[in-house]
Design an enzyme around this catalytic site. Structure first.
Site, PDB file in Angstrom:
ATOM      1  N   ASP A  36       3.581  11.024  10.468  1.00 11.97           N
ATOM      2  CA  ASP A  36       2.489  10.243   9.883  1.00 11.97           C
ATOM      3  C   ASP A  36       1.188  11.022  10.009  1.00 11.97           C
ATOM      4  O   ASP A  36       1.041  11.892  10.875  1.00 11.97           O
ATOM      5  CB  ASP A  36       2.346   8.885  10.585  1.00 11.97           C
ATOM      6  CG  ASP A  36       1.706   7.830   9.698  1.00 11.97           C
ATOM      7  OD1 ASP A  36       0.509   7.967   9.376  1.00 11.97           O
ATOM      8  OD2 ASP A  36       2.390   6.873   9.316  1.00 11.97           O
ATOM      9  N   TYR A 155      -0.532   3.370  -9.060  1.00 12.97           N
ATOM     10  CA  TYR A 155       0.528   2.928  -8.151  1.00 12.97           C
ATOM     11  C   TYR A 155       1.845   2.738  -8.898  1.00 12.97           C
ATOM     12  O   TYR A 155       2.912   3.190  -8.452  1.00 12.97           O
ATOM     13  CB  TYR A 155       0.094   1.630  -7.475  1.00 12.97           C
ATOM     14  CG  TYR A 155       1.029   1.171  -6.379  1.00 12.97           C
ATOM     15  CD1 TYR A 155       1.070   1.841  -5.160  1.00 12.97           C
ATOM     16  CD2 TYR A 155       1.856   0.069  -6.557  1.00 12.97           C
ATOM     17  CE1 TYR A 155       1.910   1.425  -4.150  1.00 12.97           C
ATOM     18  CE2 TYR A 155       2.698  -0.359  -5.548  1.00 12.97           C
ATOM     19  CZ  TYR A 155       2.722   0.326  -4.346  1.00 12.97           C
ATOM     20  OH  TYR A 155       3.570  -0.091  -3.351  1.00 12.97           O
ATOM     21  N   LYS A 159       5.298   4.894  -8.255  1.00 13.43           N
ATOM     22  CA  LYS A 159       6.530   4.257  -7.791  1.00 13.43           C
ATOM     23  C   LYS A 159       7.656   4.361  -8.821  1.00 13.43           C
ATOM     24  O   LYS A 159       8.831   4.418  -8.436  1.00 13.43           O
ATOM     25  CB  LYS A 159       6.256   2.803  -7.406  1.00 13.43           C
ATOM     26  CG  LYS A 159       5.368   2.670  -6.172  1.00 13.43           C
ATOM     27  CD  LYS A 159       5.976   3.360  -4.947  1.00 13.43           C
ATOM     28  CE  LYS A 159       5.171   3.128  -3.699  1.00 13.43           C
ATOM     29  NZ  LYS A 159       5.790   3.756  -2.495  1.00 13.43           N
ATOM     30  N   THR A 188       2.135  -6.192   5.716  1.00 11.01           N
ATOM     31  CA  THR A 188       1.846  -4.924   6.372  1.00 11.01           C
ATOM     32  C   THR A 188       0.339  -4.712   6.363  1.00 11.01           C
ATOM     33  O   THR A 188      -0.404  -5.489   5.731  1.00 11.01           O
ATOM     34  CB  THR A 188       2.513  -3.751   5.623  1.00 11.01           C
ATOM     35  OG1 THR A 188       1.863  -3.600   4.341  1.00 11.01           O
ATOM     36  CG2 THR A 188       4.002  -3.987   5.422  1.00 11.01           C
TER      37      THR A 188
END
Length: 246
Positions: A36, A155, A159, A188
């Protein structure tokens, strides 16, 4: 304990879905490299895994940088002796903007992580898995890779690319199963700015009556990486509480 003697890299492992995936795989015996950009979060996740008796290490990784993605895989092979599995969870969202209003910097940043970053990760991971005799990869895409969402153009494009890369990688590589999942709305940090009213509104639109949790995602990732899914390959599975068919 489905992953004893297996090693895995988890991108985006410092928080959210990636954290849940890393911890789930570690609980089932995997040696986990948490990759990360968020060093504080990644270090915390590794500490929590090791405190629970698991094996993990942190590698500072920017998946949008091909050399960093390669270093991630090299670190896993160096420390664990091989690489058996990969969970590519790293991803970022975007604010709302029509195509003609989308700033070039936003387009490049979102696609740099979600599309190019996945490509760079796969490009580094696949040779290592082949060297170990094969394995499995799960890529976390999104419902935005299966349908359209107005004003989320960068986005959605990124994706859709992730879905296509998943299918092509499965087609091209014998002895490596490559699958994807397409989460719906999941609680999240990416949804951290929503009010409770907005969360409740999203939940009301889901046939299952709630938003997803990172653990919901981790459960499906673990299944797809395991031998229980040995005949599942090239699939992209919605994990959305039924939202896609609503």
């Amino acid at each position: 304990m489905r992953f004893i003697a297996k090693s895995v890299v988890v991108t985006g492992g410092a928080s959210g879905m990636g954290e849940a995936v890393a911890k789930r795989l570690a609980r089932e015996g995997a040696s986990v490299l948490v990759a990360d950009f968020n060093e504080a979060g990644g270090t915390r996740v590794v500490s929590e895994i090791t405190a629970a008796g698991g094996t993990a290490l942190f590698q500072h990784t920017d998946v949008s940088d091909p050399s960093s993605a390669q270093a991630m895989v090299d670190a896993a092979v160096t420390n664990f002796g091989k690489l058996d599995l990969a969970a590519n969870v790293a991803g970022i969202g975007q604010g709302h903007a029509l195509v003609q209003e989308t700033e070039l910097e936003l387009w490049q940043r979102v696609n740099g992580v979600n599309s190019s970053g996945l490509f760079f990760s796969l490009r580094a991971e696949i040779p290592a898995l082949l060297a170990a005799g094969g394995g499995a990869i799960v890529n976390v895409a999104s419902l935005a890779g299966l349908q359209t969402f107005k004003s989320l153009n960068a986005y959605v494009a990124s994706k859709h690319a992730a879905v296509g890369l998943t299918k092509n990688a499965a087609l091209e590589n014998k002895n490596i199963r490559v699958n994807g999942i397409a989460p719906g709305a999941v609680l999240t940090p990416m949804l951290g700015n929503l009010s409770q009213e907005e969360v409740d509104g999203y939940a009301a639109s889901v046939p299952s009556g709630r938003l997803g949790t990172p653990q919901d995602i981790a459960n499906v990732v673990a299944f797809l990486l395991s031998e229980e899914a040995s005949f599942v390959n090239g699939a992209v599975i919605p994990v959305d509480g039924g939202l896609l068919v609503a």
